[in-house]
Design a protein around this motif. Sequence first.
Motif, PDB file in Angstrom:
ATOM      1  N   SER A 221     -44.067  23.652  16.604  1.00  0.00           N
ATOM      2  CA  SER A 221     -44.320  25.089  16.698  1.00  0.00           C
ATOM      3  C   SER A 221     -43.041  25.909  16.788  1.00  0.00           C
ATOM      4  O   SER A 221     -42.989  27.032  16.287  1.00  0.00           O
ATOM      5  N   LEU A 222     -41.991  25.364  17.425  1.00  0.00           N
ATOM      6  CA  LEU A 222     -40.836  26.190  17.772  1.00  0.00           C
ATOM      7  C   LEU A 222     -39.529  25.786  17.094  1.00  0.00           C
ATOM      8  O   LEU A 222     -38.596  26.602  17.059  1.00  0.00           O
ATOM      9  N   VAL A 223     -39.424  24.575  16.580  1.00  0.00           N
ATOM     10  CA  VAL A 223     -38.166  24.194  15.917  1.00  0.00           C
ATOM     11  C   VAL A 223     -37.842  25.084  14.714  1.00  0.00           C
ATOM     12  O   VAL A 223     -36.685  25.476  14.534  1.00  0.00           O
ATOM     13  N   PRO A 224     -38.824  25.436  13.843  1.00  0.00           N
ATOM     14  CA  PRO A 224     -38.468  26.354  12.748  1.00  0.00           C
ATOM     15  C   PRO A 224     -37.899  27.679  13.260  1.00  0.00           C
ATOM     16  O   PRO A 224     -36.935  28.221  12.683  1.00  0.00           O
ATOM     17  N   ALA A 225     -38.467  28.208  14.340  1.00  0.00           N
ATOM     18  CA  ALA A 225     -37.948  29.457  14.908  1.00  0.00           C
ATOM     19  C   ALA A 225     -36.556  29.239  15.484  1.00  0.00           C
ATOM     20  O   ALA A 225     -35.671  30.114  15.358  1.00  0.00           O
ATOM     21  N   PHE A 226     -36.316  28.085  16.119  1.00  0.00           N
ATOM     22  CA  PHE A 226     -34.980  27.780  16.667  1.00  0.00           C
ATOM     23  C   PHE A 226     -33.926  27.803  15.557  1.00  0.00           C
ATOM     24  O   PHE A 226     -32.866  28.406  15.697  1.00  0.00           O
ATOM     25  N   VAL A 227     -34.221  27.126  14.441  1.00  0.00           N
ATOM     26  CA  VAL A 227     -33.238  27.058  13.363  1.00  0.00           C
ATOM     27  C   VAL A 227     -33.052  28.431  12.717  1.00  0.00           C
ATOM     28  O   VAL A 227     -31.929  28.828  12.388  1.00  0.00           O
ATOM     29  N   GLU A 228     -34.127  29.170  12.538  1.00  0.00           N
ATOM     30  CA  GLU A 228     -34.024  30.507  11.959  1.00  0.00           C
ATOM     31  C   GLU A 228     -33.143  31.410  12.824  1.00  0.00           C
ATOM     32  O   GLU A 228     -32.332  32.186  12.311  1.00  0.00           O
ATOM     33  N   ARG A 229     -33.254  31.302  14.149  1.00  0.00           N
ATOM     34  CA  ARG A 229     -32.500  32.157  15.053  1.00  0.00           C
ATOM     35  C   ARG A 229     -31.023  31.768  15.149  1.00  0.00           C
ATOM     36  O   ARG A 229     -30.231  32.496  15.731  1.00  0.00           O
ATOM     37  N   THR A 230     -30.648  30.623  14.560  1.00  0.00           N
ATOM     38  CA  THR A 230     -29.228  30.285  14.499  1.00  0.00           C
ATOM     39  C   THR A 230     -28.488  31.161  13.493  1.00  0.00           C
ATOM     40  O   THR A 230     -27.259  31.222  13.522  1.00  0.00           O
ATOM     41  N   GLY A 231     -29.239  31.809  12.594  1.00  0.00           N
ATOM     42  CA  GLY A 231     -28.624  32.653  11.582  1.00  0.00           C
ATOM     43  C   GLY A 231     -28.053  31.896  10.404  1.00  0.00           C
ATOM     44  O   GLY A 231     -27.339  32.475   9.578  1.00  0.00           O
ATOM     45  N   LEU A 232     -28.399  30.620  10.271  1.00  0.00           N
ATOM     46  CA  LEU A 232     -27.859  29.814   9.178  1.00  0.00           C
ATOM     47  C   LEU A 232     -28.620  29.994   7.873  1.00  0.00           C
ATOM     48  O   LEU A 232     -28.196  29.481   6.841  1.00  0.00           O
ATOM     49  N   GLY A 233     -29.776  30.672   7.910  1.00  0.00           N
ATOM     50  CA  GLY A 233     -30.490  30.998   6.682  1.00  0.00           C
ATOM     51  C   GLY A 233     -31.736  30.172   6.451  1.00  0.00           C
ATOM     52  O   GLY A 233     -31.919  29.096   7.027  1.00  0.00           O
ATOM     53  N   THR A 234     -32.598  30.695   5.552  1.00  0.00           N
ATOM     54  CA  THR A 234     -33.883  30.040   5.254  1.00  0.00           C
ATOM     55  C   THR A 234     -33.689  28.677   4.612  1.00  0.00           C
ATOM     56  O   THR A 234     -34.461  27.742   4.859  1.00  0.00           O
ATOM     57  N   THR A 235     -32.639  28.522   3.787  1.00  0.00           N
ATOM     58  CA  THR A 235     -32.392  27.228   3.153  1.00  0.00           C
ATOM     59  C   THR A 235     -32.116  26.152   4.188  1.00  0.00           C
ATOM     60  O   THR A 235     -32.593  25.012   4.067  1.00  0.00           O
ATOM     61  N   VAL A 236     -31.374  26.508   5.234  1.00  0.00           N
ATOM     62  CA  VAL A 236     -31.096  25.542   6.300  1.00  0.00           C
ATOM     63  C   VAL A 236     -32.383  25.210   7.054  1.00  0.00           C
ATOM     64  O   VAL A 236     -32.605  24.058   7.439  1.00  0.00           O
ATOM     65  N   VAL A 237     -33.252  26.215   7.250  1.00  0.00           N
ATOM     66  CA  VAL A 237     -34.537  25.957   7.900  1.00  0.00           C
ATOM     67  C   VAL A 237     -35.328  24.925   7.092  1.00  0.00           C
ATOM     68  O   VAL A 237     -35.826  23.931   7.641  1.00  0.00           O
ATOM     69  N   ALA A 238     -35.443  25.161   5.787  1.00  0.00           N
ATOM     70  CA  ALA A 238     -36.215  24.252   4.930  1.00  0.00           C
ATOM     71  C   ALA A 238     -35.600  22.858   4.907  1.00  0.00           C
ATOM     72  O   ALA A 238     -36.299  21.847   4.986  1.00  0.00           O
TER      73      ALA A 238
END
Length: 405
Positions: A221-238
């Motif tokens: 539930s929360l790891v995608p939000a964690f990575v998004e909030r790092t500011g590294l971008g959607t590609t890094v999230v995916a």
Amino acid sequence: MSVSASIAAVAPVLVTVFILIIGNGLVTTLVPLRGVIEGFSPATIGIIGSAYFVGMLGGTWLAPGIVRYAGHIRAFAALAAVAASAILGFALAVEPILWVALRCIMGFCLGVLYAVIEGWVNAKASDRNRGSMLGLYNVMNFAGSATGQQFLNIASPRSFTLFSTAAMFVVLALVPMALTRAEPPPLPAKGRLDIIGLARRSPIAVVGAVFVGLANGSLWSLVPAFVERTGLGTTVVATFMTVLIIGSAGSPFPLGRLSDRVDRRWMIAVICGCAVLVELALLAVSTNPAAWLLYPLAFGMGFFVPVLYPLIAAHANDRRNEAGAVHLSSTLLFLYCLGAITGPTLASFLMARLGDGALFLHNAIAHLLLGLYVIWRIKRKAPPPLDQEVQPLGQPLGQVEPQTT
């Protein structure tokens, strides 16, 4: 029954789960990602994540009765259609309350669908290959989820395209299930769960399902939000989610196969320890994350964390009673949801006060406590002789005393 014969008996179900999880895996990442873009708070995203497991709690509670009434295939078809409709609802309005309701509906549907699928796999497996079969099922599960993550790259998270793509795959999952000529498992012997009975046969399964739900619910539930909030971008999230799921797909079969040859309880304890180490490493780098650090840790977290549930399920099914595989799968999923409902809300509360890395602290504590409990149970009661460990299927109850481990 050999592994190859068991695989042939569940092949349509394995194809179904691969297609279904492409859609569900995409939504699982897309909803929190879109929530961050729309400015939802961590608490709101956590509540949306918990709503999924609230719905799943209800679905697993009612799954045995639904399957008894409609049969495995018709129950699967009905709930998959409702789940696809709920996915399309996310694109109609970006409102937190609506999204909570839709996530709850999806959870209800997936609770029944997972109970049908996992019950089918467990019913066709034997006691000697159950870890391998559940491992293969989870390989297909995470392979579908990894495939689903890549669809994040075909369109903006703000678009209707991704939600409609997810719904399309959920509907397509009906095809192999509807066309199969394989004989479904027997219908559940009763429509109600028996948590107390499972606790008597296997306390580790009851405690383990709750703690794994606590950690896994927070993770997905929360790891995608964690990575998004790092500011590294959607590609890094995916990419992060894909690497996480590749790790998840890599471990279930070999570790499940190994658990068919050793005491599954020790496997659970050791893997909990490995998960704690990876989560503490993620906590350490969370204040200054870089993609080259996050990716290998994502693989390690995927390799050790999700595999705990199929190992616990295999341990519980080794001690299955006459109620049947769907009944036991529903009970385990119900307990899993009890933890998964609490996990995202508690973890998001900690993240808001201690920083985003508190997600990994939360999960490390959950895995540490579970590992210590399993070791305590092992030390408290020695494993039973092999010929008495499992109630033989088809043997009248009472001839073999159920073991409590």
